[in-house]
Design a protein around this motif. Structure first.
Motif, PDB file in Angstrom:
ATOM      1  N   UNK A  62      37.301  37.006  42.130  1.00 54.00           N
ATOM      2  CA  UNK A  62      35.582  37.098  42.190  1.00 54.00           C
ATOM      3  C   UNK A  62      35.004  38.168  42.842  1.00 54.00           C
ATOM      4  N   UNK A  63      34.246  38.344  42.888  1.00 53.68           N
ATOM      5  CA  UNK A  63      33.913  40.137  44.604  1.00 53.68           C
ATOM      6  C   UNK A  63      33.791  38.468  45.618  1.00 53.68           C
ATOM      7  N   UNK A  64      34.486  39.417  46.745  1.00 54.29           N
ATOM      8  CA  UNK A  64      34.654  39.303  47.783  1.00 54.29           C
ATOM      9  C   UNK A  64      35.767  38.223  47.570  1.00 54.29           C
ATOM     10  N   UNK A  65      37.167  38.196  46.998  1.00 62.33           N
ATOM     11  CA  UNK A  65      38.220  37.062  46.929  1.00 62.33           C
ATOM     12  C   UNK A  65      38.756  38.099  47.975  1.00 62.33           C
ATOM     13  N   UNK A  66      39.122  39.540  48.517  1.00 62.76           N
ATOM     14  CA  UNK A  66      39.455  39.933  48.895  1.00 62.76           C
ATOM     15  C   UNK A  66      40.773  41.254  48.697  1.00 62.76           C
ATOM     16  N   UNK A  67      40.393  41.556  47.406  1.00 66.16           N
ATOM     17  CA  UNK A  67      41.165  41.997  46.653  1.00 66.16           C
ATOM     18  C   UNK A  67      40.673  43.471  46.865  1.00 66.16           C
ATOM     19  N   UNK A  68      39.054  44.164  47.023  1.00 66.94           N
ATOM     20  CA  UNK A  68      39.666  45.914  47.648  1.00 66.94           C
ATOM     21  C   UNK A  68      40.293  45.555  49.357  1.00 66.94           C
ATOM     22  N   UNK A  69      40.283  44.201  50.206  1.00 66.37           N
ATOM     23  CA  UNK A  69      41.062  44.672  51.485  1.00 66.37           C
ATOM     24  C   UNK A  69      42.067  44.402  51.570  1.00 66.37           C
ATOM     25  N   UNK A  70      43.095  44.155  50.229  1.00 65.13           N
ATOM     26  CA  UNK A  70      44.295  43.899  50.174  1.00 65.13           C
ATOM     27  C   UNK A  70      45.058  45.223  49.639  1.00 65.13           C
ATOM     28  N   UNK A  71      44.396  45.787  48.980  1.00 62.29           N
ATOM     29  CA  UNK A  71      44.564  47.207  48.228  1.00 62.29           C
ATOM     30  C   UNK A  71      44.443  47.864  49.215  1.00 62.29           C
ATOM     31  N   UNK A  72      43.009  48.173  50.691  1.00 62.00           N
ATOM     32  CA  UNK A  72      42.996  48.836  51.722  1.00 62.00           C
ATOM     33  C   UNK A  72      44.492  48.478  51.892  1.00 62.00           C
TER      34      UNK A  72
END
Lengths: 278, 391
Positions: A62-72
């Motif tokens: 879901x939104x805010x699950x940490x996906x973007x942070x992980x990929x960054x």
């Protein structure tokens, strides 16, 4: 080949503005017992997955699950608090530049230079990757054919539609022909046709003819995962809560509908999250 | 290292191309910097010409002319044309619609003069009316001449030598060279040139930092394997090139600007040839480099171009105000002036205009300051780059 192990990252919250929260993530006092109760947001708590070559791995959450942070973190933009990441066996923390050379990232931010043409945007990144001018031009032409971008190449990107921007940004990310491709919610804002075209391109990149790329693809849309991904990593509240193929996850939850299966997995994660951390 | 330099060059080329494509901004900056020289000179020469013509005019306005035939006779002998002042001269002087001081003669002027009384003659002017004020001292001297003549005549009648009245003679000797005197008027040129450089660098500096953040292109840029400092160095190089271009153009713009000088005196005083232009450029380039880096360092913290414009105001203000220290500070040049950027360049460029020689140390101090500022700025931007990309 991308391996991520026990990845964790937290951010300090601004001291003022108590009502402000990292989107969707849970906050709590850092170390219980430490009197200096600095409020931190735990964007990523424990994410782990393996993304092999020649396969498309979906990072679903879901939104805010940490996906973007992980990929960054994978792209060495931010450094993790704990855990390790390896790309083709190279440690991201130790040799970030070598990793970036083997990685093509289409990030959440995909701004183009509006005064440059699509071709100039793509060739610029090729040059930054150390390609010669001719090689970058040739590669641009090749990617333009694959992404159906040839007509647009010599137009300035200022007036591009969402789909045209995405294609240009994707071509820019792939200009150095990286063996590993990371896409952060690539279908955001795309219409059906553009989404289909992107899916086709990704399928081709997975084949031996397309280079047997290792593709990691983050999304919150079930259908995309069902249609495209060979493996699924379900992430919720900063943790990997399940991994497997779509069929395996269906079997595990006993559901016939993948959306139901996903909600069940995410809900389980929510319950787990409300319990104290180890 | 070689790879990083290549990356810096790639960034430099791209940023320059990007900046040159921004035709509208570029046109405004270029036109204002190129036209500035001729326009400033035109304004100055207009001012000087009007002052000169007023000084050369031999006219005097008197109120109550009919009461003073003796005075009129004296004035006409000095080859002045004497006019009766308009009745509403006080109001018009206040409104600045009348540009000459007026001599007010009392009704019993002649009688008092004959009796040996001392009649009071007023010179009416308005100190807020600059042009009238400029002529006041001339009229004072003129009337002083009348008094002296009357005094000499009465002394001569009594057989006294005129030297009794003037036991000493006072002569003026002005030490200033023609060029030094001219800097009282042309002294503002360095200031305008510096502002042109500042505004030239401003847009490019903001676009390559805050603009890149606002477009969302900074994050993808950092996902390239190039070193951070190489990216920043390339960006800085591009901004510095733009401001360098502006600096060179605005310095050269004063060369043809000389042709528009209307006043012969000013043309004779304003020595600005290729040598002065070259010295200006040499003094300005380090400042252009430092300003580029400092503006980038200020802008990298801003999320949007607009926010960056607001925070860069402090730099703009500093560069605009520092040179004014030399105007307000009547104590003259202090050694610390050379250590303050913008103020140092202003001081040195003024010296060039005065025709004074520049010593190596005078050039070296501002150069050192600018080099340190540049290094600090570039270092700070590289340090902030990653943080800026993800926030």
């Amino acid at each position: 080949m991308i391996e991520v192990r026990a990845l964790a990252k937290s951010f300090a919250l601004p001291r003022k503005g108590g009502g402000w929260r990292w989107r969707g993530a849970r906050t709590r006092a850092d170390a219980p017992g430490s009197g200096n109760a600095e409020r931190r947001v735990h964007a990523v708590v424990d994410v782990h997955f393996d993304a092999p070559d020649g396969r498309i791995t979906g990072l679903l959450g879901p939104n805010g699950a940490g996906k973007t942070t992980t990929l960054r973190m994978l792209a060495a933009l931010i450094s993790p608090d704990a855990g390790s990441m390896r790309v083709d066996g190279i440690d991201v923390a130790a040799r970030p530049r070598e990793v970036l050379a083997r990685l093509g990232v289409l990030s959440d931010a995909r701004g183009l230079y509006p005064r440059l043409t699509a071709r100039e945007n793509i060739v610029y990144y090729g040059a930054l990757h150390g390609l010669s001018r001719d090689a970058a031009e040739a590669r641009t032409a090749e990617l333009a054919r694959m992404l159906d971008l040839t007509q647009l190449l010599d137009r300035r990107t200022a007036g591009f539609s969402q789909g045209e921007r995405m294609k240009t940004a994707l071509a820019r990310a792939l200009v150095h022909d990286p063996p590993n491709i990371v896409l952060d919610e690539p279908t955001n804002g795309l219409d059906v046709l553009a989404t289909r075209a992107l899916r086709e391109s990704l399928r081709w990149l997975r084949t031996p003819a397309g280079g047997s790329k290792c593709i990691v693809f983050s999304t919150h849309i079930m259908q995309e995962v069902e249609r495209l991904c060979d493996g699924v990593v379900v992430v919720a509240h900063g943790r990997t809560v399940a991994t497997g193929t779509v069929d395996e996850l269906l079997a595990r939850t006993g559901q016939r509908d993948f959306e139901e299966a996903f909600v069940e997995l995410a809900f389980a994660a929510e319950r787990a999250a409300s319990e104290p951390l180890p | 290292m070689k790879r990083s330099l290549a990356a810096a060059l790639v960034v430099l080329r791209k940023e320059l191309r990007d900046a040159l494509r921004d035709r509208r901004t570029l046109a405004i900056v270029l036109v204002s910097s190129v036209l500035m020289g001729p326009l400033v000179l035109l304004a100055i020469s207009g001012l000087v010409a009007s002052l000169e013509s007023r000084a050369d005019r031999r006219e005097v306005y008197v109120s109550g002319l009919a009461h003073a035939p003796t005075l009129r006779n004296y004035l006409e002998r000095q080859t002045y044309s004497v006019h009766e002042a308009p009745p509403d001269f006080e109001a018009r002087l206040r409104r600045s619609s009348f540009d000459d001081p007026v001599v007010v003669v009392p009704e019993d002027f002649e009688a008092a003069l004959v009796r040996g009384d001392v009649p009071v003659v007023e010179i009416v002017s308005d100190s807020a009316n600059q042009r009238a004020e400029a002529s006041t001292s001339r009229i004072e001297r003129l009337l002083g001449g009348f008094s002296r003549e009357r005094a000499l005549l009465s002394l001569a009648l009594r057989g006294v030598s005129a030297q009794v009245l003037e036991p000493m003679q006072v002569d003026d000797r002005d030490l200033a060279s023609t060029q030094t005197r001219a800097t009282r008027i042309t002294g503002m040129l360095p200031y305008f040139v510096m502002l042109a450089v500042l505004y030239g660098a401003l847009h490019a500096a903001l676009d390559t930092t805050a603009g890149e953040r606002e477009r969302g292109s900074l994050e993808p840029l950092l996902m390239n394997p190039a070193e951070r400092w190489a990216l920043v160095a390339g960006k800085w190089g591009a901004v510095a090139c733009v401001s360098m271009l502006i600096a060179v153009l605005s310095c050269l713009s004063f060369l043809p600007g000389q042709w528009v000088l209307r006043s012969d005196t000013l043309q004779a005083m304003f020595q600005y040839g290729p040598r002065e232009a070259a010295l200006f450029i040499v003094l300005l380039l380090p400042l252009a480099f430092a300003l580029s880096a400092v503006l980038m360092a200020v802008a990298i913290r801003s999320r949007t171009f607009k926010e960056a414009q607001a925070s860069s105001t402090i730099v703009v203000l500093a560069v605009s105000l520092l040179p004014l220290v030399s105007v307000f500070d009547l104590g003259g040049e202090a050694p610390w002036h050379l250590w303050a950027p913008a103020l140092a360049q202003n001081t040195l460029m003024t010296r060039v205009l005065k025709g004074e020689a520049l010593g190596w140390s005078q050039v070296a101090i501002p150069l050192l300051v600018c080099a340190v500022l540049t290094a600090l700025g570039v270092w700070y931007v590289s340090r902030q780059l990653h943080q800026a990309a993800v926030k």
